[in-house]
Design a protein around this motif. Sequence first.
Motif, PDB file in Angstrom:
ATOM      1  N   LYS A   1      11.720  45.185  48.903  1.00  0.00           N
ATOM      2  CA  LYS A   1      12.308  45.691  46.903  1.00  0.00           C
ATOM      3  C   LYS A   1      12.550  47.495  47.018  1.00  0.00           C
ATOM      4  CE  LYS A   1      10.741  45.235  43.465  1.00  0.00           C
ATOM      5  NZ  LYS A   1       9.546  44.747  42.515  1.00  0.00           N
ATOM      6  N   ILE A   2      10.798  48.067  47.264  1.00  0.00           N
ATOM      7  CA  ILE A   2      10.623  49.196  46.773  1.00  0.00           C
ATOM      8  C   ILE A   2      11.846  49.916  47.401  1.00  0.00           C
ATOM      9  CG2 ILE A   2       8.734  50.364  47.438  1.00  0.00           C
ATOM     10  CD1 ILE A   2       6.600  48.774  47.486  1.00  0.00           C
ATOM     11  N   LYS A   3      11.945  49.570  49.237  1.00  0.00           N
ATOM     12  CA  LYS A   3      12.314  50.886  50.075  1.00  0.00           C
ATOM     13  C   LYS A   3      13.900  50.352  49.229  1.00  0.00           C
ATOM     14  CE  LYS A   3      11.625  49.106  54.141  1.00  0.00           C
ATOM     15  NZ  LYS A   3      11.023  48.730  55.399  1.00  0.00           N
ATOM     16  N   ARG A   4      14.988  49.851  48.620  1.00  0.00           N
ATOM     17  CA  ARG A   4      15.930  50.051  48.163  1.00  0.00           C
ATOM     18  C   ARG A   4      15.981  50.795  46.820  1.00  0.00           C
ATOM     19  NH1 ARG A   4      16.371  44.155  49.624  1.00  0.00           N
ATOM     20  NH2 ARG A   4      15.089  43.654  47.404  1.00  0.00           N
ATOM     21  N   ALA A   5      15.024  49.932  46.480  1.00  0.00           N
ATOM     22  CA  ALA A   5      15.148  51.300  45.085  1.00  0.00           C
ATOM     23  C   ALA A   5      15.038  52.743  45.279  1.00  0.00           C
ATOM     24  CB  ALA A   5      13.688  50.473  43.661  1.00  0.00           C
ATOM     25  N   ILE A   6      14.144  52.923  45.876  1.00  0.00           N
ATOM     26  CA  ILE A   6      14.129  54.786  46.278  1.00  0.00           C
ATOM     27  C   ILE A   6      15.514  54.979  47.348  1.00  0.00           C
ATOM     28  CG2 ILE A   6      13.564  56.303  48.285  1.00  0.00           C
ATOM     29  CD1 ILE A   6      10.432  54.145  48.255  1.00  0.00           C
TER      30      ILE A   6
END
Length: 114
Positions: A59-64
């Motif tokens: 989820k964090i990687k997708r947002a970045i």
Amino acid sequence: MEKAYRIKKNSDFQMIYKRGKSVANRQFVIYTKTNKDLEHFRLGISVSKKLGNAVVRNKIKRAIRENFKVHKNDIIPIEIIVIARQPAKDMNTIQIQSSLEHVLKIAKVFNKRI
């Protein structure tokens, strides 16, 4: 993100860690290194297992990645590594993007337009 925009090799990560400059806020650490051979930026993302399970990390990687897609034309040709810190796991996508934009402005990776 297309393949040309990614940093995947460990040797590339290590070179940027050693020779690049770092800037940080509470949620992210950004390492940047100039590369005269590039026509566009390259991005590497690091999210530790300490932040949570695979769902949280992805989820964090997708947002970045989404933040970099939005600003694709506004970023100078530079190599960038984004490292997520502990507070990033409790943030939603919009908060992650605003925090990331903040630290990218400090790192001066945007063109003069922003």
